[in-house]
Design a protein around this motif. Structure first.
Motif, PDB file in Angstrom:
ATOM      1  N   ARG A 394       0.859  -1.273   0.012  1.00  0.00           N
ATOM      2  CA  ARG A 394      -0.078  -0.019  -0.061  1.00  0.00           C
ATOM      3  C   ARG A 394       0.865   1.311  -0.015  1.00  0.00           C
ATOM      4  O   ARG A 394       0.321   2.299  -0.410  1.00  0.00           O
ATOM      5  N   THR A 428      -7.953   5.794  -1.119  1.00  0.00           N
ATOM      6  CA  THR A 428      -7.251   6.245  -2.189  1.00  0.00           C
ATOM      7  C   THR A 428      -7.999   7.416  -2.905  1.00  0.00           C
ATOM      8  O   THR A 428      -7.483   7.903  -4.201  1.00  0.00           O
ATOM      9  N   ARG A 435     -13.248   9.825   1.109  1.00  0.00           N
ATOM     10  CA  ARG A 435     -12.037   8.995   1.836  1.00  0.00           C
ATOM     11  C   ARG A 435     -12.253   9.656   3.294  1.00  0.00           C
ATOM     12  O   ARG A 435     -11.883   8.718   4.112  1.00  0.00           O
ATOM     13  N   ARG A 487      -2.420   5.288   1.112  1.00  0.00           N
ATOM     14  CA  ARG A 487      -3.376   5.104   0.065  1.00  0.00           C
ATOM     15  C   ARG A 487      -3.907   3.552   0.088  1.00  0.00           C
ATOM     16  O   ARG A 487      -3.700   2.859  -0.924  1.00  0.00           O
TER      17      ARG A 487
END
Length: 556
Positions: A394, A428, A435, A487
């Motif tokens: 990630r 992301t 988000r 992310r």
């Protein structure tokens, strides 16, 4: 063959070989282990029970007049993004769609029609006791439901509340739960206005949250506190007025977000929370299933941290009837963690010696771990190769070309198995509101877990929340572009990515699933830790909220 002799991480880091030591005794070593109030416009809905509270946020000084703020009552009061994001809300066990016959807006209808992802329990899994106080995520769900119900009822741009708790779900709440639902509701309103760049209104909602939220309160209050700080920081960046967060004011900083995992806070959390241990035991069992009785095994660890997982592997191989000729471990290192990786290698070598296990450790030092080339792995004929990636891929999403380069390099050595442990969340999205909402639910589950597994006066819990979690929250919520390092994506996204390299998923064996449940049973909070099969991979979560995934792969 299951690893039948367990060495916990703290003991491993302090390990010194002792002749005749009975490692079987280690089987049961896992522990079940002032700011003044700011004036706020009367138009804002009031928080219940805010007497004797302290305003933690100096949000008023961030107020800024946006061009259309004076006429915001003419702005269409829709719910951008929220109608597509909170898939957890609709089917909460506390409510049903029929309780809201007056929801007519398309956004509300679409949101309530979404089905929250539920866990498909594994056989014999412990079912949690849902009696008692609502969980943090359930509080968030009710607050989001209230947000949807009342966001279309507004006068002069602000929400109008004729009866804030109209359904049976709300009427059955305790005073504290009602206050927490209202607190999260205010937080959602603040985030919504930040998304619209209406920072003056957002700052007032943040101030309202500051009357109740604090870093030492309930899990909901602590979560909202850190999210409000992140919103403040984002507003400050947007309007060009830097905001010092609590971390910065106290001189605290997460010096290395990808820390090697050997500091005492990480060790305490590793022992108290079940997630990493479930991932380690299950992942190592999957490797053992694949390497079988091979006499030359080459392990490649992309992010080794303390290396405690490999003690499990060593003990399992040492107890096999077949004689292994060589266990070789190649660990990636960068200039920032080369010393820690070298120390990990020395501990592993000493541990292998006590087991009379032929062992070789190599540290592969790279300026960037994604710049590895095929010949750097030094693969020998006859070796069975296993690649282990624990919470590292990630961090490469921001630089997809480098991630692809590393995957191509791994493909050239044709490993028998690639084990991937990752965060199961979507951090992301280019949409700020999406988000933010994902962050709210993800960290809500983690704060709830820490509350259940670690005492309130535990300094490591405070550091984990106040430094490491706070840093992660601020990075997701307040940062954009290259600054936003966190992310994470969900397993379905990883599956699509891996398919580009000709990777196919390997189904976890019954012994792997047995290991996962066996580890859970060591923890007093096992009732609340959930396991789910997502296709061939394992999802680990808390009270119904997915947090981590474990999957195994091979190249074709």
């Amino acid at each position: 063959m299951y690893p039948n002799s367990i060495l916990d991480e703290t003991q491993f880091l302090e390990y010194k070989p002792i002749e005749g030591y009975d490692y079987e005794q280690l089987n049961n070593q896992f522990p079940a282990p002032e700011i003044e109030n700011q004036p706020v416009d009367e138009e804002l809905p009031a928080l219940e029970d805010v007497n004797n509270t302290i305003n933690q946020f100096d949000a008023q000084r961030l107020s800024v007049q946006v061009p259309d703020l004076d006429n915001h009552d003419q702005t269409p009061f829709l719910i951008p993004e929220f109608d597509q994001l909170t898939k957890r809300i609709a089917n909460s066990k506390l409510k049903s769609k029929s309780a809201y016959p007056d929801l007519n807006s398309p956004a509300s209808q679409q949101l309530l029609s979404c089905s929250r992802s539920k866990f498909k329990r594994l056989p014999d899994e412990i079912v949690p006791d849902c009696a008692g106080k609502l969980s943090t995520v359930e509080i968030i769900e009710l607050a989001a439901e209230k947000f949807i119900k009342f966001s279309t009822q507004q006068v002069n741009g602000y929400t109008m509340f004729t009866h804030p708790y109209g359904s049976s779900a709300f009427s059955s709440l305790s005073i504290d739960e009602t206050r927490e639902v209202e607190l999260v509701f205010q937080l959602l309103k603040a985030a919504e206005n930040v998304g619209w760049k209406q920072f003056d209104v957002a700052s007032k909602f943040i101030t309202r949250c500051g009357w109740v939220a604090c870093h030492s309160g309930s899990p909901v209050e602590r979560l909202v506190y850190h999210l409000c700080e992140a919103l403040q920081k984002r507003i400050g960046k947007e309007i060009g007025i830097p905001v010092a967060t609590k971390l910065e004011k106290q001189g605290l900083k997460n010096e290395n977000p990808m820390a090697i995992g050997t500091n005492m806070t990480f060790l305490a959390v590793y022992q108290a929370l079940p997630f990493n241990q479930v991932l380690h035991f299950t992942g190592i069992q999957a490797i053992i299933d694949q390497v079988g009785t091979s006499n030359q095994v080459h392990l490649i660890d992309i992010h080794i941290r303390s290396g405690v997982q490999w003690t499990l592997m060593m003990q399992a191989l040492a107890n096999q009837s077949s004689q292994i000729q060589l266990l070789k471990l190649t660990a990636f290192a960068t200039t920032s963690d080369v010393q820690e990786v070298a120390e990990t290698g020395k501990r592993l070598e000493s541990f292998a010696t006590t087991l009379s296990l032929p062992f070789s450790f190599k540290m592969l030092v790279l300026s960037d771990i994604t710049e590895v080339e095929k010949n750097q792995f030094e693969v020998e004929d006859g070796e069975v190769i296993a690649v282990y990636c624990h919470m590292i891929l990630r961090t490469m999403i921001l630089k997809p070309q480098r991630l692809e380069n590393m995957m191509r390099a791994i493909k050239t050595i044709n490993p028998s198995i690639v084990v991937i442990a990752e965060v199961e969340a979507n951090h992301t999205s280019t949409s700020f509101v999406k988000r933010f909402t994902e962050t709210l639910f993800f960290y809500g589950a983690y704060f709830d877990c820490l509350e259940a597994c670690m005492s309130g006066d535990n300094v490591h819990r405070s550091v984990m929340e106040g430094v490491h979690f706070a840093d992660g929250i601020q990075n997701i919520v307040a940062s954009e572009g290259d600054e936003r390092m966190s992310r994470s994506v969900k397993m379905d996204t990883w599956k699509s990515f891996f398919a580009r390299f000709g990777m196919v998923e390997i189904e976890l064996s019954d012994s792997c699933l047995y290991q996962a449940q066996l580890v859970l049973q060591r923890f007093s909070c096992a009732n609340y830790c959930m396991l789910e099969n997502n296709g061939k991979c394992l999802i680990v979560g808390w009270k119904g909220t997915p947090l981590h995934s474990l999957s195994t792969w091979k190249f074709i």
